[in-house]
Design an enzyme around this catalytic site. Structure first.
Site, PDB file in Angstrom:
ATOM      1  N   ASP A   1     -10.869 -34.672 121.524  1.00 45.65           N
ATOM      2  CA  ASP A   1     -10.532 -33.847 122.678  1.00 45.65           C
ATOM      3  C   ASP A   1      -9.048 -33.970 123.022  1.00 45.65           C
ATOM      4  O   ASP A   1      -8.496 -35.070 123.050  1.00 45.65           O
ATOM      5  CB  ASP A   1     -11.380 -34.345 123.858  1.00 45.65           C
ATOM      6  CG  ASP A   1     -11.337 -33.429 125.054  1.00 45.65           C
ATOM      7  OD1 ASP A   1     -11.799 -32.282 124.938  1.00 45.65           O
ATOM      8  OD2 ASP A   1     -10.832 -33.853 126.115  1.00 45.65           O
TER       9      ASP A   1
ATOM     10  N   GLU B   1      -8.781 -31.172 118.451  1.00 47.51           N
ATOM     11  CA  GLU B   1      -8.617 -30.073 119.391  1.00 47.51           C
ATOM     12  C   GLU B   1      -7.178 -30.158 119.876  1.00 47.51           C
ATOM     13  O   GLU B   1      -6.840 -30.979 120.721  1.00 47.51           O
ATOM     14  CB  GLU B   1      -9.565 -30.190 120.591  1.00 47.51           C
ATOM     15  CG  GLU B   1      -9.469 -28.947 121.468  1.00 47.51           C
ATOM     16  CD  GLU B   1      -9.595 -29.209 122.970  1.00 47.51           C
ATOM     17  OE1 GLU B   1      -9.926 -28.260 123.698  1.00 47.51           O
ATOM     18  OE2 GLU B   1      -9.350 -30.327 123.428  1.00 47.51           O
TER      19      GLU B   1
END
Ligand code: GLC
Ligand code: CA
Length: 602
Positions: free
Chosen positions: A233, A308
């Site tokens: 993330d 990401e």
């Protein structure tokens, strides 16, 4: 197939195969170079106990859906203990399961069952920030200013008289300042801490050795339990520029900003991400190099990292996937490309060249838990600003057109070499919920932007499995944590299973053919001659199979070459003609050296 008679509106094009843009992977290349990975948002996939919230036992019980779909792996969004201030992306304990979703043993069972079914399991790792309920943050608050406990996060004194102003002008991605002031243990107004996202998500200080060793240990914890990789993330956010200098703009990474939309219109490149002092700083890469060493020590088969990272320009973005860093990074460029043929050709070319420059596979994605579902996004005229959520009073999409284009877009995507990500429900053609009452919205973006952005709840609505069951079969009872739109029953799995022409069967067929023809590890050469409204290319594999892919985005139908044998199409074809908003897969006995229309049709 008989000869196709050219009509006035669809003259036989003089096709030519362009030089190879991307060469095929060698036979038996690593699984992640061509894998199709299905994202499960645990809250919203399947509920086992009737509380209206999806959970791990619910997922395990439904894994057969993924086996039948034909994907290679699933990626689970966070299921860790969390106050759920940001749908679990606020992690309070990286080594456990939130009681909402089950117990640690349920994670073990899920992993084991998935492996039995031949599915790999990727979990979400959230290293940029923890929850404010994390033990380290609680201790930091209690220990007071300038303690070593505070040093694991980013605490600073405020500016101005009495330290009343935030340490700098950074804005949170969800809106509002990126700093929150704490009350010190003695009750006095105190220091400020940094949170690039919600105030409930304090950023870690990645200059701190304990933060680094903690995350290596977390990687090992899940690798020891058998996971096959991590989706990382906000991978571009961990390291901040020294001195935390002011920066003017707010990042909206979820929809287009007016500014970004203007850049697209006037043809200017957006500002390089690393100019923003909290994104894409060079220091992040050594972190991923050290993680790669940890992962490699567990293989083979390879355990993977997927970044990401919302990074521009692409030359910077591919640095995350250099051979000693991550295996893959999400291709948000592809996701953000409007339904315009020239733009799609350009992004496919750019993506493959960029990934090839570092020896990584490209990835492809159209939907995830942060964006408006592509069956809805594509139901707006191309070039419409990409919204972060849609409300009942906003302009509504053309649902039928959106689905037609979504099927065509997916049929295009799944023929591209590299790895593809699917988001739960897209295999049903599920539209976004566009009429959620504001008081039910839970995404912090909604509140922090003062309702200006509706946020991401609309793509997170619980899955419909059975039309005529309460909650459309999401759980044993009628409860669903967000209401399902009226139309969802029509899209339920049981309505599409075994139904020729359904979106579910389209996905199953595409995934089967993709595997049989090794499209994920194939080569790519564009096919020229169709004109500006068509994306056409050939994907060739090591066995000499050639797949011709034609996506027609234009108003007029287009003709396929004579020798082309259609094996799948996103919509019915008329007489060998590819209609508007349709993508076709056709076997095509083309060999290198064939250049003219005649030889193409031979
Ligand atoms: C990522 C996640 C998003 C989350 C954010 C903060 O972008 O995909 O859902 O809100 O990180 O963790
Ligand atoms: Ca539940």
């Amino acid at each position: 197939m008989g000869p196709v008679t050219p009509t006035e509106t669809s003259p036989r094009p003089a096709l030519r195969v362009c030089p190879l843009l991307h060469t095929a992977d060698p036979r038996h290349s690593a699984w992640w170079r061509h894998a199709v990975i299905y994202q499960v948002y645990p809250r919203s996939w399947a509920d086992s106990n009737g509380d209206g919230i999806g959970d791990l036992p619910g997922i395990t019980a439904r894994l057969d859906h993924l086996r039948r779909l034909g994907v290679d792996a699933l990626w689970l969004s966070p299921f860790y203990p969390s106050p759920q201030a940001d749908g679990g992306y606020d992690v309070a304990d990286y080594r456990d399961v939130d009681p909402l979703f089950g117990r640690l043993a349920d994670a073990d069972e899920l992993i084991a069952r998935a492996h039995e079914l031949g599915l790999r399991v990727i979990v979400d790792l959230v290293p940029n920030h923890s929850s404010d309920a994390h033990a380290w943050f609680r201790t930091a608050l209690a220990a007071g200013p300038r303690s070593s406990e505070r040093d694991r996060y980013v605490f600073r004194d405020g500016r101005g008289a009495g330290g009343d102003l935030p340490p700098n002008n950074w804005e949170s991605v969800f809106g509002g300042p990126a700093w929150t002031r704490v009350t010190e243990p003695d009750g006095s107004p105190g220091q400020w801490y940094l949170h690039l996202f919600d105030p409930a998500q304090p950023d870690f200080n990645w200059d701190h050795q304990q933060v680094r060793s903690e995350f290596e240990s977390v990687l090992r914890f899940w690798l020891d339990r058998g996971v096959d990789g991590f989706r990382v993330d906000v991978a571009h956010g961990l390291v901040k520029r020294k001195g935390l200098p002011d920066h003017r703009a707010r990042t909206h990474m979820l929809g287009d900003t007016e500014e970004a939309a203007a850049h697209v219109l006037d043809g200017h490149a957006p500002e390089p991400t690393h100019q923003i002092p909290y994104w894409d700083q060079d220091g992040v890469h050594e972190i991923y190099r050290s993680w790669r060493t940890v992962l490699d020590s567990y293989g083979p088969p390879d355990r993977i990292l997927c970044a990401e990272a919302w990074v521009e320009p692409q030359e910077r973005a591919v640095r995350y996937t250099r051979p000693d860093e991550m295996h893959q990074a999400f291709n948000f460029d592809f996701l953000g490309t409007p339904w315009i043929a020239a733009d799609l050709v350009a992004v496919i070319e750019r993506s493959l060249l960029a990934a090839d420059s570092v020896g990584a596979p490209s990835t492809w994605v159209l939907s995830n838990h942060d964006v408006v579902r592509h069956a809805t996004r594509l139901g707006f005229p191309p070039g419409t600003r990409r919204p972060n959520g849609i409300g009942a009073e906003d302009p509504q999409p053309d649902r039928e057109l959106g689905l037609r284009r979504a099927r065509a877009a997916t049929t295009l995507m799944l023929a591209l070499p590299g790895s593809a990500y699917l988001y739960q429900g897209e295999e049903l053609g599920l539209p976004e919920s566009t009429d959620l009452p504001d008081q039910l919205r839970q995404d912090p973006t909604f509140v922090r932007s003062g309702g200006e952005e509706k946020g991401r709840d609309g793509c997170r609505v619980p899955m419909p499995w059975t039309r005529d069951a309460p909650g459309h079969g999401f759980g044993p009872g009628p409860a669903t944590w967000l209401p399902q739109p009226k139309v969802y029953g029509h899209y339920a799995v049981d309505q599409q299973d075994g139904v020729a022409g359904s979106t579910l069967e389209l996905y199953r067929t595409l995934l089967r053919l993709r595997r049989e023809l090794s499209l994920g590890s194939g080569s790519l050469a564009f096919v020229g001659g169709y004109g500006p409204d068509v994306v056409a290319f050939v994907n060739g594999n090591a066995d000499g199979d050639r797949l011709l892919v034609v996506a027609n985005l234009g108003a007029e139908p287009v003709v396929l070459p004579d020798a082309a044998e259609v094996i799948e199409a996103s919509a019915p074809l008329g007489d060998g003609l590819v209609p508007t908003d349709t993508t076709v897969w056709a076997r095509w006995p083309w060999r290198a050296g064939h250049r003219t229309t005649d030889s193409l049709d031979a």
